[in-house]
Design a protein around this motif. Structure first.
Motif, mmCIF file in Angstrom:
data_model
loop_
_atom_site.group_PDB
_atom_site.id
_atom_site.type_symbol
_atom_site.label_atom_id
_atom_site.label_comp_id
_atom_site.label_asym_id
_atom_site.label_seq_id
_atom_site.Cartn_x
_atom_site.Cartn_y
_atom_site.Cartn_z
ATOM 1 N N LEU A 1 -49.477 -18.411 3.579
ATOM 2 C CA LEU A 1 -49.328 -19.761 3.049
ATOM 3 C C LEU A 1 -48.038 -20.345 3.589
ATOM 4 O O LEU A 1 -46.954 -19.805 3.365
ATOM 5 C CB LEU A 1 -49.284 -19.727 1.519
ATOM 6 C CG LEU A 1 -49.020 -21.060 0.810
ATOM 7 C CD1 LEU A 1 -50.189 -22.018 1.017
ATOM 8 C CD2 LEU A 1 -48.755 -20.836 -0.680
ATOM 9 N N VAL A 2 -48.144 -21.432 4.347
ATOM 10 C CA VAL A 2 -46.969 -22.146 4.834
ATOM 11 C C VAL A 2 -46.567 -23.181 3.790
ATOM 12 O O VAL A 2 -47.383 -24.014 3.390
ATOM 13 C CB VAL A 2 -47.249 -22.823 6.191
ATOM 14 C CG1 VAL A 2 -46.122 -23.785 6.559
ATOM 15 C CG2 VAL A 2 -47.408 -21.766 7.279
ATOM 16 N N VAL A 3 -45.330 -23.099 3.353
ATOM 17 C CA VAL A 3 -44.793 -24.024 2.368
ATOM 18 C C VAL A 3 -43.745 -24.881 3.061
ATOM 19 O O VAL A 3 -42.763 -24.364 3.594
ATOM 20 C CB VAL A 3 -44.153 -23.283 1.176
ATOM 21 C CG1 VAL A 3 -43.598 -24.276 0.167
ATOM 22 C CG2 VAL A 3 -45.163 -22.355 0.522
ATOM 23 N N VAL A 4 -43.967 -26.201 3.086
ATOM 24 C CA VAL A 4 -43.068 -27.118 3.787
ATOM 25 C C VAL A 4 -42.282 -27.937 2.774
ATOM 26 O O VAL A 4 -42.866 -28.560 1.879
ATOM 27 C CB VAL A 4 -43.844 -28.059 4.728
ATOM 28 C CG1 VAL A 4 -42.873 -28.969 5.488
ATOM 29 C CG2 VAL A 4 -44.690 -27.254 5.721
ATOM 30 N N VAL A 5 -40.959 -27.930 2.927
ATOM 31 C CA VAL A 5 -40.082 -28.770 2.112
ATOM 32 C C VAL A 5 -39.123 -29.501 3.040
ATOM 33 O O VAL A 5 -38.887 -29.074 4.171
ATOM 34 C CB VAL A 5 -39.290 -27.948 1.074
ATOM 35 C CG1 VAL A 5 -40.215 -27.288 0.071
ATOM 36 C CG2 VAL A 5 -38.414 -26.895 1.754
ATOM 37 N N GLY A 6 -38.571 -30.611 2.556
ATOM 38 C CA GLY A 6 -37.641 -31.361 3.385
ATOM 39 C C GLY A 6 -36.444 -31.898 2.643
ATOM 40 O O GLY A 6 -35.436 -32.247 3.260
ATOM 41 N N GLY B 1 -32.756 -40.353 10.646
ATOM 42 C CA GLY B 1 -33.454 -41.138 11.653
ATOM 43 C C GLY B 1 -34.313 -42.178 10.989
ATOM 44 O O GLY B 1 -34.363 -42.278 9.756
ATOM 45 N N THR B 2 -34.997 -42.978 11.782
ATOM 46 C CA THR B 2 -35.895 -43.974 11.223
ATOM 47 C C THR B 2 -37.112 -43.281 10.626
ATOM 48 O O THR B 2 -37.346 -42.087 10.834
ATOM 49 C CB THR B 2 -36.362 -44.962 12.300
ATOM 50 O OG1 THR B 2 -37.176 -44.254 13.247
ATOM 51 C CG2 THR B 2 -35.174 -45.598 13.016
ATOM 52 N N GLN C 1 -38.365 -39.603 11.970
ATOM 53 C CA GLN C 1 -38.487 -38.429 11.107
ATOM 54 C C GLN C 1 -39.931 -37.934 11.041
ATOM 55 O O GLN C 1 -40.188 -36.733 11.112
ATOM 56 C CB GLN C 1 -37.985 -38.757 9.698
ATOM 57 C CG GLN C 1 -36.477 -38.770 9.561
ATOM 58 C CD GLN C 1 -36.039 -38.817 8.109
ATOM 59 O OE1 GLN C 1 -36.771 -39.299 7.236
ATOM 60 N NE2 GLN C 1 -34.847 -38.331 7.831
ATOM 61 N N THR C 2 -40.863 -38.880 10.904
ATOM 62 C CA THR C 2 -42.273 -38.491 10.812
ATOM 63 C C THR C 2 -42.752 -37.855 12.111
ATOM 64 O O THR C 2 -43.432 -36.821 12.095
ATOM 65 C CB THR C 2 -43.142 -39.701 10.460
ATOM 66 O OG1 THR C 2 -42.674 -40.297 9.241
ATOM 67 C CG2 THR C 2 -44.591 -39.306 10.286
ATOM 68 N N ALA C 3 -42.406 -38.458 13.239
ATOM 69 C CA ALA C 3 -42.853 -37.944 14.533
ATOM 70 C C ALA C 3 -42.263 -36.565 14.814
ATOM 71 O O ALA C 3 -42.975 -35.645 15.245
ATOM 72 C CB ALA C 3 -42.485 -38.920 15.641
ATOM 73 N N ASN D 1 -41.290 -38.058 4.193
ATOM 74 C CA ASN D 1 -41.804 -37.968 5.553
ATOM 75 C C ASN D 1 -42.233 -36.546 5.895
ATOM 76 O O ASN D 1 -43.122 -36.338 6.728
ATOM 77 C CB ASN D 1 -40.743 -38.461 6.545
ATOM 78 C CG ASN D 1 -40.517 -39.951 6.417
ATOM 79 O OD1 ASN D 1 -41.419 -40.696 6.049
ATOM 80 N ND2 ASN D 1 -39.307 -40.394 6.715
ATOM 81 N N ALA D 2 -41.613 -35.542 5.268
ATOM 82 C CA ALA D 2 -42.031 -34.153 5.476
ATOM 83 C C ALA D 2 -43.476 -33.949 5.030
ATOM 84 O O ALA D 2 -44.247 -33.227 5.674
ATOM 85 C CB ALA D 2 -41.099 -33.204 4.722
#
Length: 358
Positions: free
Chosen positions: A4-9, A65-66, A70-72, A97-98
């Motif tokens: 399980l990949v857990v993404v936080v930002g 960043g803009t 950030q999204t890209a 955006n993450a």
């Protein structure tokens, strides 16, 4: 074991995802990714250690960043690691955006994507967060909605498959972390806070990008009848420096606090002033009256329950003083600590993920 990949930002994502990370132990191999949207160590890095969480396995180091940048950058980084690791699922929480990057990357691959805190709506598309959460909900394979209202919001948009009402992980987090805060934090002693005071956080672009609006908010806090402690977000501090604002009254601008310090500060406060979504929830759980300096909120349950009030800068000073000085006004905005569930949201989310593959 399945991965399980857990993404936080950001800090709020770390805090709210902590119960999921803990609940997943033994059911999934956890691979923790930090996009680095909050890139200052005081803003996020120290949180993992403070909350007794494993350090991130990978940091994408996206930084500021803009919105597009950030999204890209997040999309490229998350897509790369999903291709490399081929996990069973990826999960991300909230509306940053993450989250958008993870949702888009997973939806274009074979990775099951679970959106934690799905279905929240401010119905204000001028907010980048609203766009992020709507897109994430519409590409998610599994939607973990914190409330019945969030489930209803999804259904109104035609999202009904894979929806689970789980409660909000912020309840789990408050219950798990409050004892840590009580044991480890000396924030009240450090700031010499005894008796009545207010806590505050202001960081949303709708408030900080308008210098006169931000000045009006700061003036209201600075004119309060009791101390107001505001840990200043870098964005907020930057604008205040640009306009040369220096408080001269009750407002104390301090550096960002780690989560345990802020949790203790909030828990002992008479009232909190914020524009943060998560703090609206935390205040209701801790039974601290909340004034939200926004025209709308994606946490309408708090307003309907009477524990949160939307205010404009011109109204803030009077409402703040009423809650600081009037016991009846204060008591009328307490209660309802159970708006967001019973503290088992993390467990339910992991159970739903496991059932998807069983």
């Amino acid at each position: 074991m399945r991965e399980l990949v857990v993404v936080v930002g950001t800090r709020p994502e770390i805090i709210k995802m902590a119960p999921v990370i803990r609940a997943a132990e033994g059911t999934f191999d956890r691979y923790l990714v930090h996009t680095g949207q909050h890139y200052d160590a005081e803003m996020s890095g120290a949180f993992f250690e403070a909350l007794d969480l494993p350090a991130p396995d990978e940091n994408l180091e996206i930084g500021s960043g803009t919105q597009g940048e950030q999204t890209a950058d997040g999309l490229v980084g998350v897509e790369r690691l999903l291709l490399e690791r081929d996990p069973a699922a990826a999960v991300a929480l909230g509306d940053t955006n993450a989250v958008l990057s993870t949702a888009l990357a997973a939806s274009k691959l074979s990775t099951t994507f679970g959106h934690v805190e799905a279905g929240l709506r401010s119905f204000d598309r001028s907010m980048p967060e609203e766009v992020n959460r709507v897109v994430a909900d519409h590409v998610a394979d599994l939607s973990f909605a914190p409330t019945g209202q969030a489930v209803a919001n999804l259904a109104e948009e035609g999202v009904t498959d894979g929806v689970h009402e789980t409660g909000n992980t912020i309840v789990d987090a408050c219950r798990e972390h409050a004892p840590l805060a009580a044991e480890r934090s000396a924030v009240l002693e450090r700031f010499d806070l005894e008796g009545c005071y207010a806590a505050a956080t202001i960081h949303r672009a709708s408030n900080t990008d308008d210098p006169e609006r931000l000045r009006a908010i700061m003036d209201a806090l600075d004119g309060a009848s009791a101390p107001v402690v505001l840990p200043a977000h870098p964005r907020t501090r930057g604008v205040l420096d640009e306009i040369g604002y220096e408080p001269s009254g009750s407002l104390r601008l301090v550096e960002p606090l780690d989560y345990l310090d802020f949790l203790k500060l909030l828990d002992a406060a008479r009232v909190v002033v914020t524009d943060s979504g998560g703090i609206q929830e935390e205040a209701s759980i801790l039974e601290v009256p909340c004034l939200t300096v926004r025209p709308n909120t994606e946490r309408p349950e708090t307003v309907e329950a009477g524990v949160n009030e939307l205010v404009e800068p011109g109204e803030l000073g009077a409402r703040l003083d009423a809650l600081l000085t009037d016991d009846d006004a204060h008591d009328a905005m307490t209660g309802h600590p159970d708006l967001y569930g019973d503290g088992r949201a993390g467990e339910r989310i992991v159970d739903a993920l496991a059932a998807e593959f069983d």
